[in-house]
Design a protein around this motif. Structure first.
Motif, PDB file in Angstrom:
ATOM      1  N   LYS A  22      -6.614   6.852  -9.893  1.00 47.02           N
ATOM      2  CA  LYS A  22      -6.418   6.082 -11.133  1.00 47.02           C
ATOM      3  C   LYS A  22      -6.606   4.595 -10.478  1.00 47.02           C
ATOM      4  N   PRO A  23      -7.423   3.673 -11.731  1.00 45.43           N
ATOM      5  CA  PRO A  23      -7.499   2.370 -10.838  1.00 45.43           C
ATOM      6  C   PRO A  23      -6.073   1.431 -10.450  1.00 45.43           C
ATOM      7  N   PHE A  24      -4.877   1.897 -11.062  1.00 38.85           N
ATOM      8  CA  PHE A  24      -3.705   1.402 -10.606  1.00 38.85           C
ATOM      9  C   PHE A  24      -3.107   2.032  -9.403  1.00 38.85           C
ATOM     10  N   PHE A  25      -3.765   2.850  -8.721  1.00 36.46           N
ATOM     11  CA  PHE A  25      -3.072   3.639  -7.476  1.00 36.46           C
ATOM     12  C   PHE A  25      -2.913   2.598  -6.398  1.00 36.46           C
ATOM     13  N   ALA A  26      -4.079   1.746  -5.876  1.00 34.72           N
ATOM     14  CA  ALA A  26      -3.576   0.676  -4.736  1.00 34.72           C
ATOM     15  C   ALA A  26      -2.409   0.058  -5.034  1.00 34.72           C
ATOM     16  N   GLY A  27      -2.173  -0.476  -6.347  1.00 38.64           N
ATOM     17  CA  GLY A  27      -1.250  -1.491  -6.535  1.00 38.64           C
ATOM     18  C   GLY A  27       0.077  -0.650  -6.727  1.00 38.64           C
ATOM     19  N   LEU A  28      -0.025   0.396  -7.177  1.00 36.68           N
ATOM     20  CA  LEU A  28       1.169   1.327  -6.971  1.00 36.68           C
ATOM     21  C   LEU A  28       1.620   1.526  -5.732  1.00 36.68           C
ATOM     22  N   VAL A  29       0.874   1.903  -4.697  1.00 36.05           N
ATOM     23  CA  VAL A  29       1.356   2.208  -3.398  1.00 36.05           C
ATOM     24  C   VAL A  29       1.964   0.885  -3.001  1.00 36.05           C
ATOM     25  N   GLU A  30       1.350  -0.219  -3.174  1.00 35.86           N
ATOM     26  CA  GLU A  30       1.872  -1.609  -2.561  1.00 35.86           C
ATOM     27  C   GLU A  30       3.368  -1.822  -3.119  1.00 35.86           C
ATOM     28  N   TYR A  31       3.417  -1.499  -4.391  1.00 34.06           N
ATOM     29  CA  TYR A  31       4.605  -1.736  -5.254  1.00 34.06           C
ATOM     30  C   TYR A  31       5.715  -0.636  -4.429  1.00 34.06           C
ATOM     31  N   ILE A  32       5.420   0.443  -4.037  1.00 34.04           N
ATOM     32  CA  ILE A  32       6.272   1.423  -3.684  1.00 34.04           C
ATOM     33  C   ILE A  32       6.563   1.081  -1.957  1.00 34.04           C
ATOM     34  N   ILE A  33       5.702   0.622  -1.326  1.00 30.70           N
ATOM     35  CA  ILE A  33       6.169   0.300   0.215  1.00 30.70           C
ATOM     36  C   ILE A  33       6.598  -1.308   0.206  1.00 30.70           C
TER      37      ILE A  33
ATOM     38  N   LYS B 178       7.978  20.318  -5.020  1.00 29.65           N
ATOM     39  CA  LYS B 178       7.250  19.722  -4.099  1.00 29.65           C
ATOM     40  C   LYS B 178       7.861  18.277  -3.590  1.00 29.65           C
ATOM     41  N   GLU B 179       8.224  17.438  -4.406  1.00 29.49           N
ATOM     42  CA  GLU B 179       8.720  16.192  -4.198  1.00 29.49           C
ATOM     43  C   GLU B 179      10.104  16.359  -3.243  1.00 29.49           C
ATOM     44  N   ILE B 180      11.061  17.256  -3.435  1.00 29.50           N
ATOM     45  CA  ILE B 180      12.164  17.378  -2.714  1.00 29.50           C
ATOM     46  C   ILE B 180      11.886  17.896  -1.351  1.00 29.50           C
ATOM     47  N   ALA B 181      10.664  18.837  -1.299  1.00 27.78           N
ATOM     48  CA  ALA B 181      10.449  19.228   0.083  1.00 27.78           C
ATOM     49  C   ALA B 181       9.659  18.061   0.936  1.00 27.78           C
ATOM     50  N   LEU B 182       8.842  17.174   0.098  1.00 26.80           N
ATOM     51  CA  LEU B 182       8.379  16.020   0.971  1.00 26.80           C
ATOM     52  C   LEU B 182       9.214  15.057   1.204  1.00 26.80           C
ATOM     53  N   TRP B 183      10.356  14.948   0.572  1.00 25.14           N
ATOM     54  CA  TRP B 183      11.171  13.765   0.621  1.00 25.14           C
ATOM     55  C   TRP B 183      12.491  14.009   1.509  1.00 25.14           C
ATOM     56  N   PHE B 184      12.635  15.295   1.318  1.00 27.13           N
ATOM     57  CA  PHE B 184      14.122  15.808   2.078  1.00 27.13           C
ATOM     58  C   PHE B 184      13.538  17.077   2.856  1.00 27.13           C
ATOM     59  N   PRO B 185      12.887  16.865   3.808  1.00 26.85           N
ATOM     60  CA  PRO B 185      12.486  17.994   4.750  1.00 26.85           C
ATOM     61  C   PRO B 185      13.508  18.802   5.740  1.00 26.85           C
ATOM     62  N   GLU B 186      14.696  17.849   5.935  1.00 23.73           N
ATOM     63  CA  GLU B 186      15.642  18.124   6.513  1.00 23.73           C
ATOM     64  C   GLU B 186      16.999  18.878   5.633  1.00 23.73           C
ATOM     65  N   GLY B 187      16.400  18.953   4.300  1.00 20.47           N
ATOM     66  CA  GLY B 187      17.372  19.699   3.336  1.00 20.47           C
ATOM     67  C   GLY B 187      18.336  18.937   2.754  1.00 20.47           C
TER      68      GLY B 187
ATOM     69  N   PHE C  96       2.924   7.822   3.166  1.00 18.64           N
ATOM     70  CA  PHE C  96       3.711   8.731   2.569  1.00 18.64           C
ATOM     71  C   PHE C  96       3.594   8.390   1.196  1.00 18.64           C
ATOM     72  N   ALA C  97       3.599   7.144   0.884  1.00 19.42           N
ATOM     73  CA  ALA C  97       3.500   6.907  -0.538  1.00 19.42           C
ATOM     74  C   ALA C  97       2.322   7.447  -1.037  1.00 19.42           C
ATOM     75  N   GLU C  98       1.162   7.284  -0.502  1.00 24.12           N
ATOM     76  CA  GLU C  98      -0.233   8.031  -0.921  1.00 24.12           C
ATOM     77  C   GLU C  98       0.098   9.375  -1.105  1.00 24.12           C
ATOM     78  N   LYS C  99       0.734  10.067   0.021  1.00 27.03           N
ATOM     79  CA  LYS C  99       0.933  11.425  -0.414  1.00 27.03           C
ATOM     80  C   LYS C  99       1.762  11.652  -1.805  1.00 27.03           C
ATOM     81  N   HIS C 100       2.867  11.120  -1.770  1.00 28.11           N
ATOM     82  CA  HIS C 100       3.948  11.318  -2.922  1.00 28.11           C
ATOM     83  C   HIS C 100       3.054  11.102  -4.244  1.00 28.11           C
ATOM     84  N   TYR C 101       2.109  10.137  -4.476  1.00 27.61           N
ATOM     85  CA  TYR C 101       1.385   9.721  -5.487  1.00 27.61           C
ATOM     86  C   TYR C 101      -0.132  10.176  -5.566  1.00 27.61           C
ATOM     87  N   ALA C 102      -0.264  11.384  -4.816  1.00 27.57           N
ATOM     88  CA  ALA C 102      -1.427  11.849  -4.405  1.00 27.57           C
ATOM     89  C   ALA C 102      -2.248  12.241  -5.610  1.00 27.57           C
TER      90      ALA C 102
END
Ligand code: UDP
Ligand code: MG
Length: 148
Positions: free
Chosen positions: A55-66, A125-134, A44-50
């Motif tokens: 970017k070189p910092f992507f892996a670290g960013l995903v680790e940070y968010i999870i 897009k981000e609201i749809a991804l994070w709040f699919p329930e509305g 999900f983090a990878e999708k949010h920051y797809a």
């Protein structure tokens, strides 16, 4: 009215900054329309920051968010996407003006406590991804005291 997606990142939650951050958006006059605490899965983090996957910092960013729970929010108001980004401050806290969330509350780019959508389309897009329930429908009774 315009909506944006805002996320308090794991460091913001751990550091007890949830109330401080919500307070800044509330006091500005924006309306809280969605709110939940989430443990984000890696995929999900990878999708949010797809958009940043190359970017070189992507892996670290995903680790940070999870690395811990985040607080996901929808905020509504006039020009909330752009103004929300101003309230948040520049990506690197070293460049964020005092008075902004990152300028006041963070030191490093990889621990910058908060995310905010960077465009109306991105927010949609981000609201749809994070709040699919509305989100909850409600009207703030102070509206005429905030908008002319
Ligand atoms: N980031 C990082 N190193 C960089 C650039 C970005 O660790 O050189 C992280 C930082 O936490 C940032 C996030 O990746 O908030 C997303 O980057 P973006 O360019 O979208 O910045 P934002 O929109 O969050 O200001
Ligand atoms: Mg961004």
């Amino acid at each position: 009215m315009e909506q944006t997606f805002v996320m308090i990142k794991p460091d913001g939650v751990q550091r007890g900054l949830v109330g401080e951050i919500i307070g800044r958006f509330e006091k500005k006059g924006f309306y809280l329309k969605g709110l939940k605490m989430v443990n984000v899965e890696r995929s999900f983090a990878e999708k949010h920051y797809a958009d940043l996957s190359a970017k070189p910092f992507f892996a670290g960013l995903v680790e940070y968010i999870i690395s811990g729970p985040v607080v996901a929010m929808v905020w509504e108001g006039k020009s909330v996407v752009l103004t929300g980004r101003k309230i948040i401050g520049a990506t690197n806290p070293a460049d964020s003006a005092p008075g902004t969330i990152r300028g006041d509350l963070a030191i490093e780019i990889g621990r910058n406590v908060i995310h905010g959508s960077d465009s109306i389309e991105g927010a949609r897009k981000e609201i749809a991804l994070w709040f699919p329930e509305g989100i909850v429908e409600w009207q703030n009774s102070l509206h005429p005291w905030i908008y002319e």
